[in-house]
Write an enzyme that holds these catalytic residues in place. Structure first.
Site, PDB file in Angstrom:
ATOM      1  CG  ASN A 150     -15.024  -5.423   3.960  1.00  0.00           C
ATOM      2  OD1 ASN A 150     -13.902  -5.587   3.500  1.00  0.00           O
ATOM      3  ND2 ASN A 150     -15.891  -4.605   3.414  1.00  0.00           N
ATOM      4  CD  GLU A 248     -10.636   1.944  -4.614  1.00  0.00           C
ATOM      5  OE1 GLU A 248     -11.669   2.451  -4.131  1.00  0.00           O
ATOM      6  OE2 GLU A 248     -10.160   2.289  -5.701  1.00  0.00           O
ATOM      7  CB  CYS A 282     -16.288   0.102   1.782  1.00  0.00           C
ATOM      8  SG  CYS A 282     -16.276  -0.785   0.224  1.00  0.00           S
ATOM      9  CD  GLU A 461      -9.341  -1.595  -6.216  1.00  0.00           C
ATOM     10  OE1 GLU A 461     -10.434  -1.891  -5.722  1.00  0.00           O
ATOM     11  OE2 GLU A 461      -8.253  -2.063  -5.814  1.00  0.00           O
TER      12      GLU A 461
HETATM   13  P1  NDP Z   1      -7.371  -1.767   7.887  1.00  0.00           P
HETATM   14  O1  NDP Z   1      -6.943  -0.498   7.267  1.00  0.00           O
HETATM   15  O2  NDP Z   1      -7.209  -1.935   9.347  1.00  0.00           O
HETATM   16  O3  NDP Z   1      -6.607  -2.985   7.227  1.00  0.00           O
HETATM   17  C1  NDP Z   1      -6.602  -3.250   5.843  1.00  0.00           C
HETATM   18  C2  NDP Z   1      -5.377  -4.080   5.503  1.00  0.00           C
HETATM   19  O4  NDP Z   1      -4.210  -3.290   5.746  1.00  0.00           O
HETATM   20  C3  NDP Z   1      -5.221  -5.315   6.370  1.00  0.00           C
HETATM   21  O5  NDP Z   1      -4.663  -6.349   5.604  1.00  0.00           O
HETATM   22  C4  NDP Z   1      -4.280  -4.826   7.445  1.00  0.00           C
HETATM   23  O6  NDP Z   1      -3.593  -5.857   8.081  1.00  0.00           O
HETATM   24  C5  NDP Z   1      -3.341  -3.968   6.626  1.00  0.00           C
HETATM   25  N1  NDP Z   1      -2.595  -2.991   7.414  1.00  0.00           N
HETATM   26  C6  NDP Z   1      -2.862  -2.516   8.657  1.00  0.00           C
HETATM   27  N2  NDP Z   1      -1.908  -1.638   9.050  1.00  0.00           N
HETATM   28  C7  NDP Z   1      -1.016  -1.566   8.028  1.00  0.00           C
HETATM   29  C8  NDP Z   1       0.184  -0.811   7.810  1.00  0.00           C
HETATM   30  N3  NDP Z   1       0.684   0.021   8.722  1.00  0.00           N
HETATM   31  N4  NDP Z   1       0.838  -0.970   6.631  1.00  0.00           N
HETATM   32  C9  NDP Z   1       0.351  -1.772   5.683  1.00  0.00           C
HETATM   33  N5  NDP Z   1      -0.772  -2.532   5.834  1.00  0.00           N
HETATM   34  C10 NDP Z   1      -1.457  -2.411   6.985  1.00  0.00           C
HETATM   35  O7  NDP Z   1      -8.871  -1.981   7.440  1.00  0.00           O
HETATM   36  P2  NDP Z   1      -9.853  -3.133   7.901  1.00  0.00           P
HETATM   37  O8  NDP Z   1      -9.246  -4.465   7.579  1.00  0.00           O
HETATM   38  O9  NDP Z   1     -10.302  -2.842   9.284  1.00  0.00           O
HETATM   39  O10 NDP Z   1     -11.064  -2.949   6.867  1.00  0.00           O
HETATM   40  C11 NDP Z   1     -12.115  -2.078   7.065  1.00  0.00           C
HETATM   41  C12 NDP Z   1     -11.901  -0.789   6.295  1.00  0.00           C
HETATM   42  O11 NDP Z   1     -11.752  -1.065   4.906  1.00  0.00           O
HETATM   43  C13 NDP Z   1     -13.074   0.147   6.398  1.00  0.00           C
HETATM   44  O12 NDP Z   1     -12.606   1.453   6.615  1.00  0.00           O
HETATM   45  C14 NDP Z   1     -13.724   0.057   5.034  1.00  0.00           C
HETATM   46  O13 NDP Z   1     -14.454   1.189   4.648  1.00  0.00           O
HETATM   47  C15 NDP Z   1     -12.551  -0.160   4.158  1.00  0.00           C
HETATM   48  N6  NDP Z   1     -12.962  -0.758   2.902  1.00  0.00           N
HETATM   49  C16 NDP Z   1     -12.915   0.015   1.772  1.00  0.00           C
HETATM   50  C17 NDP Z   1     -13.364  -0.498   0.570  1.00  0.00           C
HETATM   51  C18 NDP Z   1     -13.285   0.308  -0.687  1.00  0.00           C
HETATM   52  O14 NDP Z   1     -13.374  -0.284  -1.752  1.00  0.00           O
HETATM   53  N7  NDP Z   1     -13.117   1.614  -0.636  1.00  0.00           N
HETATM   54  C19 NDP Z   1     -13.903  -1.864   0.474  1.00  0.00           C
HETATM   55  C20 NDP Z   1     -13.895  -2.573   1.721  1.00  0.00           C
HETATM   56  C21 NDP Z   1     -13.438  -2.030   2.887  1.00  0.00           C
HETATM   57  P3  NDP Z   1      -4.166  -6.640   9.372  1.00  0.00           P
HETATM   58  O15 NDP Z   1      -5.638  -6.483   9.424  1.00  0.00           O
HETATM   59  O16 NDP Z   1      -3.773  -8.019   9.056  1.00  0.00           O
HETATM   60  O17 NDP Z   1      -3.472  -6.044  10.522  1.00  0.00           O
END
Ligand code: NDP
Length: 480
Positions: A150, A248, A282, A461
C-alpha cells in the site's frame, strides 16, 4: 518489457530458476514488467551475502554507516519525480500523492534513522557502593524485512533504515504486487557504493520468498508489515525459533466525531482519513461514529463532498482517488460492498466500480463509498476492507461510542474530534488503540512509537523503539 532483478551481494541478478511473475499497472489493468519469481535458493544466497558483509558493516562507525544512508537518501531525493512516477504506475495511486507523501517519506525515513543512530545512547545503572551496570546495544546480525504494497517505498525504508543504521545486514522482500521502487532503491544503493551484501532485496511471492526468510535459521529477527493472517503465519513459524518479531498488522480504525467538534476541519480531514490512497492505508478511519445532534448535517455534507471526489487515472492532476492496487483486491472490496447490502446497509454514495475511458478502461477503479444503517457488530464493521469504503453510525453517549469503537479484534489507530479538552483526554485514554489522533489524522513524528494493540500487531516501530528492536542488549556489571 522491463525485467526487474534481485539485489544480492551488491549485484543485480536474475532468480536462480530464471522464472518470472507478471507485474501489473493497475491504472490500465495491463502487465508492464516482470519480476523474479525467487525461491529459497535466492534467499539462501542473500543470507550468505548478508552474513559475509556483517563484520564489515557492523564494524564501521555509526557516522560512517550514517553517511552511506544519507547518500542513498539524497540520490532518491534528487530523482523524486522519477520515483513518484514509478510508485504511482506500480500501485495506482495519484502521482501527486506519491510525490508529496510516499517518496518524501521514504527519504525522511532514511535520513531520520541515519541521524537517530548518532544520538542513540545505551543505558547505565549505577548501584551506590556496589558497582555499575552498563548496557551494550549490539546489532543482531542478519535480519529480515517484509513489507506490503500500500505504501511501497515508504514502508520498505521504514524497516530497512533502522535495521541498517543499527549495524545489521538485511534480507528484504517488498510486496510482489509493488516491487518497482524497491528495485530502484537497489540501483541507488549500487550508485551510492553501499558495501556489497549489506542490503539484499529478493523479489517474489510471499509464500515462497517471505516464507524462506521467515524459516531461515540464520535470520535472527523479522520485521513484518502486512495482514493479520499473514502475521499469524509468520509468528507461528518464527516464534518457536526464538526469533525477534515485530508485527505491524491490520486495522479497522474508528473515527469518532463529537457534536462540539470544529465541523469544517472534521469534515475535510475525514475525507482524507477515509479515502486517501483509495482507503488503502492501515491508519484510515473506516468506521465513522457521529454524535446524533450533528449526524444528519455531517452525513449530508460528507456524502456531497465524497460524490464530487474525482476518481481518475493517477497522472490526472485532478484525481482525488486513483486505481486500487489489483484486480483481486478490487473484487474483494466490491464483495464487501455487496456484503454490506446483504447485512442491511444503505449505500449513500459510490458502491460501484468506475470504468474510465480509453487506455484506462481496464483499470481497477472504485467510487468512494459511504454506507449507513449497519450494526456495529456486523462483518462489514468488524473486518478490514482496506479500500475506499466507510460506514457511518450515529451515537448518543461517550460510553456507547467507546463500546462500538473498541469492539473489533483490531486496535491500530483512532481519531477523535471534539473541542472539549477534558473529553479528548478521557476518550483517548479509554480507546483500545496504539495511536490516537485528536482533531487531526496521520500527523507523524518519526520519534514516536508506532504500532497497534490486539490483532493489530506486536511491538512498536519508530524512533528509539525501532533501534531497540534491531539491537540486542547486553548488560555488563562492574563491581566497584
Ligand atoms: P500481506 O500480509 O498479504 O502481505 C504483506 C507482505 O507479506 C508481502 O510482501 C507478502 O508477499 C508477504 N507474505 C505473504 N505471505 C507470506 C508468508 N506466508 N510468509 C512471509 N511473507 C508473506 O498484506 P498486504 O500486502 O495485502 O498488505 C495489506 C495489509 O497490510 C493490510 O492488512 C494492512 O492493514 C496492513 N498494513 C499494516 C500497517 C501497519 O503499520 N500496521 C501498514 C500498512 C499496511 P506478496 O504480497 O509478495 O505475496
Amino acid at each position: 518489457m522491463i525485467y526487474l532483478k534481485n539485489y544480492i551481494g551488491g549485484e543485480l541478478v536474475g532468480p536462480v530458476n530464471n522464472e518470472h511473475i507478471d507485474n501489473y499497472d493497475p491504472s490500465r489493468g495491463q502487465v508492464y514488467s516482470q519480476i523474479p519469481d525467487s525461491t529459497k535458493e535466492d534467499v539462501d544466497k542473500a543470507v550468505e551475502a548478508a552474513e559475509k558483509a556483517f563484520p564489515l558493516w557492523s564494524g564501521l562507525s555509526k557516522s560512517e554507516r550514517s553517511d552511506y544512508m544519507i547518500k542513498i537518501a539524497n540520490i532518491i531525493e534528487s530523482r523524486l519525480d522519477e520515483f513518484a512516477a514509478a510508485e504511482s504506475l506500480d500501485n495506482g495511486k495519484p502521482v501527486s500523492l506519491a510525490s508529496h507523501v510516499d517518496i518524501p517519506r521514504g527519504v525522511s525515513n532514511l535520513k531520520f534513522f541515519a541521524t537517530a543512530i548518532l544520538h542513540y545512547a545505551s543505558e547505565s545503572h549505577y548501584m551506590e557502593g556496589v558497582g555499575v551496570n552498563y548496557t551494550l546495544r549490539k546489532p543482531i546480525g542478519v535480519v529480515g524485512c517484509i513489507s506490503p504494497w500500500n505504501l511501497p517505498l515508504y514502508l520498505f525504508t521504514w524497516k530497512i533504515a533502522p535495521a541498517l543504521a543499527a549495524g545489521n545486514c538485511v534480507v528484504a522482500k517488498p510486496s510482489e504486487i509493488t516491487p518497482m521502487t524497491a528495485f530502484m532503491l537497489s540501483e541507488v544503493c549500487k550508485e551510492a557504493g553501499l558495501p556489497e551484501g549489506v542490503l539484499n532485496i529478493v523479489h517474489g511471492l510471499g509464500h515462497k520468498v517471505g516464507d524462506a526468510i521467515t524459516r531461515n535459521p540464520r535470520i535472527k529477527a523479522i520485521s513484518f508489515t502486512g495482514g493479520t493472517t499473514t502475521g499469524e503465519t509468520i509468528a507461528g513459524i518464527a516464534a518457536p525459533m526464538f526469533k525477534k518479531l515485530s508485527l505491524e498488522l491490520g486495522g479497522k480504525n474508528p473515527n469518532i466525531i463529537f457534536a462540539d467538534c470544529d465541523f469544517d476541519k472534521a469534515l475535510s480531514t475525514t475525507m482524507r482519513s477515509s479515502f486517501a490512497n483509495q482507503g488503502q492505508i492501515c491508519l484510515c478511519g473506516s468506521r465513522i461514529f457521529i454524535e446524533r445532534p450533528i449526524y444528519e448535517k455531517f452525513k449530508e455534507a460528507f456524502v456531497a463532498k465524497t460524490a464530487r471526489a474525482k476518481v481518475s487515472y493517477p497522472s490526472d492532476p485532478e484525481a482525488k482517488l486513483g486505481a486500487v492496487v489489483s484486480k483481486p483486491h478490487m473484487e474483494k472490496v466490491l464483495s464487501y460492498i455487496e456484503l454490506a447490502k446483504e447485512e442491511g446497509g444503505t449505500v449513500l454514495t459510490g458502491g460501484e466500480q468506475v470504468v474510465l475511458e480509453g487506455e484506462y478502461a481496464s483499470g481497477y477503479y472504485i467510487r468512494p463509498t459511504i454506507i449507513e444503517g449497519l450494526d456495529y457488530q456486523c462483518r462489514t464493521n468488524q473486518e478490514e476492507i482496506f479500500g475506499p469504503v466507510v460506514t457511518i453510525t450515529p451515537f448518543d453517549t461517550e460510553e456507547e461510542v467507546l463500546t462500538m469503537a473498541n469492539s473489533t479484534q483490531y486496535g491500530l489507530a483512532a481519531t477523535v474530534w471534539t473541542e472539549n479538552l477534558t473529553r479528548a483526554h478521557r476518550v483517548a485514554d479509554e480507546l483500545h488503540s496504539g495511536i490516537v489522533w485528536v482533531n487531526s489524522w496521520l500527523v507523524r513524528d518519526l520519534r514516536t512509537p508506532f504500532g497497534g494493540v490486539k490483532s493489530s500487531g506486536v511491538g512498536r516501530e519508530g524512533g528509539f523503539e525501532a533501534l531497540r528492536f534491531f539491537t540486542e542488549p547486553k548488560n555488563v556489571f562492574i563491581k566497584s
